[in-house]
Design a protein around this motif. Sequence first.
Motif, PDB file in Angstrom:
ATOM      1  N   GLU A  41       0.849  -1.198   0.000  1.00 18.25           N
ATOM      2  CA  GLU A  41       0.000   0.000   0.000  1.00 18.25           C
ATOM      3  C   GLU A  41       0.877   1.239   0.000  1.00 18.25           C
ATOM      4  O   GLU A  41       1.790   1.358   0.816  1.00 18.25           O
ATOM      5  CB  GLU A  41      -0.889   0.009   1.243  1.00 18.25           C
ATOM      6  CG  GLU A  41      -1.912  -1.105   1.258  1.00 18.25           C
ATOM      7  CD  GLU A  41      -2.767  -1.014   2.508  1.00 18.25           C
ATOM      8  OE1 GLU A  41      -3.714  -0.212   2.521  1.00 18.25           O
ATOM      9  OE2 GLU A  41      -2.458  -1.714   3.480  1.00 18.25           O
ATOM     10  N   LEU A  89       1.238   5.680  -0.347  1.00 17.29           N
ATOM     11  CA  LEU A  89       0.547   6.950  -0.137  1.00 17.29           C
ATOM     12  C   LEU A  89      -0.144   7.327  -1.431  1.00 17.29           C
ATOM     13  O   LEU A  89       0.405   7.158  -2.519  1.00 17.29           O
ATOM     14  CB  LEU A  89       1.551   8.045   0.215  1.00 17.29           C
ATOM     15  CG  LEU A  89       1.978   8.173   1.654  1.00 17.29           C
ATOM     16  CD1 LEU A  89       2.788   9.442   1.814  1.00 17.29           C
ATOM     17  CD2 LEU A  89       0.778   8.195   2.597  1.00 17.29           C
ATOM     18  N   ARG A 104       2.543   3.345   2.724  1.00 19.01           N
ATOM     19  CA  ARG A 104       1.862   3.734   3.964  1.00 19.01           C
ATOM     20  C   ARG A 104       2.669   3.093   5.103  1.00 19.01           C
ATOM     21  O   ARG A 104       3.512   2.222   4.872  1.00 19.01           O
ATOM     22  CB  ARG A 104       0.434   3.210   3.953  1.00 19.01           C
ATOM     23  CG  ARG A 104      -0.383   3.791   2.782  1.00 19.01           C
ATOM     24  CD  ARG A 104      -1.831   3.365   2.859  1.00 19.01           C
ATOM     25  NE  ARG A 104      -2.455   3.890   4.054  1.00 19.01           N
ATOM     26  CZ  ARG A 104      -3.248   3.194   4.876  1.00 19.01           C
ATOM     27  NH1 ARG A 104      -3.523   1.931   4.618  1.00 19.01           N
ATOM     28  NH2 ARG A 104      -3.775   3.746   5.949  1.00 19.01           N
ATOM     29  N   GLU A 116      -3.972  11.344   5.405  1.00 19.18           N
ATOM     30  CA  GLU A 116      -4.026  10.093   6.165  1.00 19.18           C
ATOM     31  C   GLU A 116      -4.055  10.353   7.662  1.00 19.18           C
ATOM     32  O   GLU A 116      -4.760   9.691   8.423  1.00 19.18           O
ATOM     33  CB  GLU A 116      -2.825   9.217   5.825  1.00 19.18           C
ATOM     34  CG  GLU A 116      -2.833   8.759   4.386  1.00 19.18           C
ATOM     35  CD  GLU A 116      -2.328   7.335   4.247  1.00 19.18           C
ATOM     36  OE1 GLU A 116      -1.577   6.884   5.118  1.00 19.18           O
ATOM     37  OE2 GLU A 116      -2.709   6.686   3.249  1.00 19.18           O
TER      38      GLU A 116
END
Length: 360
Positions: free
Chosen positions: A270, A272, A317, A353
């Motif tokens: 995953e 950003l 992430r 986030e």
Amino acid sequence: MPGDIDLKGIHHIELWVGNARQAAYFYRKCFGFDLVAYRGPETGDHERASYCLRQGSVLLVLTTPLGHLDPINSWLATHGDGVRDLAFEVDDAAAAFASAVERGATPVHGPIDIEAADGAVRKAAIRTYGDTIHSFVERGDYGGFLPGYVRHEIKGQNVGIRCVDHVVGNVEHRCMDTWCEFYEQVFGFHKFVSYDDKDICTEFTALRSKVMASADRAIKFPINEPAKGKKKSQIQEYIEFNLTAGVQHIALSTEDIIATIGMLRENGAEFLDVPDSYYDTVWDRIGEITEDRDKVKELKILVDRDDNGYLLQLFTRPLQDRPTLFVEIIQRCGSDSFGKGNFQALFEAIEREQETRGNL
Ligand code: FE2
């Protein structure tokens, strides 16, 4: 004045984690590392289990405690999974340790010989920011990873990671200069570049960063500190979840970022999120690149240029539930900077986030 410490490079990066067996599976399946060596109860270590993974020249070690009295447990309770040791390879661990301590470093342990039937390696260690350490590893002609480990090979699907490009530390408010001086005094690093809070800010949050590098720039350690903004800096969010300073991200280099990010996305990594609008203006800023622009946009890779060339990069992430450690994938095409032109886009993405976590 003690002699200069001759660092031959980063030997390995050790993470302390709650479940090394599962973490090893994650780094193998998601990031394409090979499992190469193991130590644990089956090899005679009844206290801890450690898995050594390799891709290119990158060696990652994942260690977990087995007993409830192991001091690693309190480290994990405080910080969660994260980097414990940025270990350097040296020719003479005792000399490196003595020199570092004389220059002001805090010792963790003096030289010890780790011995097994197939040879010995000498190690010593000093502290750096937070609860992080630098080991000095004197391998001599030892052929394996480290004594005590046994070869335990399971191939991963290599995604093209070649080496560690840089490792970033987040330190507390107003501590950046102190830690930059530490790397200058202890290791003779120089300030390579610095970014102030005007370079890296949004309407709400900000940070400052200085990049410390070894003379040949083979080792690059950027140090970040939070700066005051209207809301909480992402560095402050890190410090609160890690409780102290610590390693924020490990940048791993590839020579074909389109292939690497393609495979990582396929594996479920995953990243950003980069808004589509980023690509509306980026080519005006960057100009020509060798890579296929449509692919760069499709895979949401970031691009930046300086006087010497350009670079492509992307950030995962956080790799655990606490918003602490993440990985950067970087391909350098002449540029030896850090993507200053992307800070704004990146910072805004992190902030989105941060807001979803309720920490802004
Ligand atoms: Fe980076």
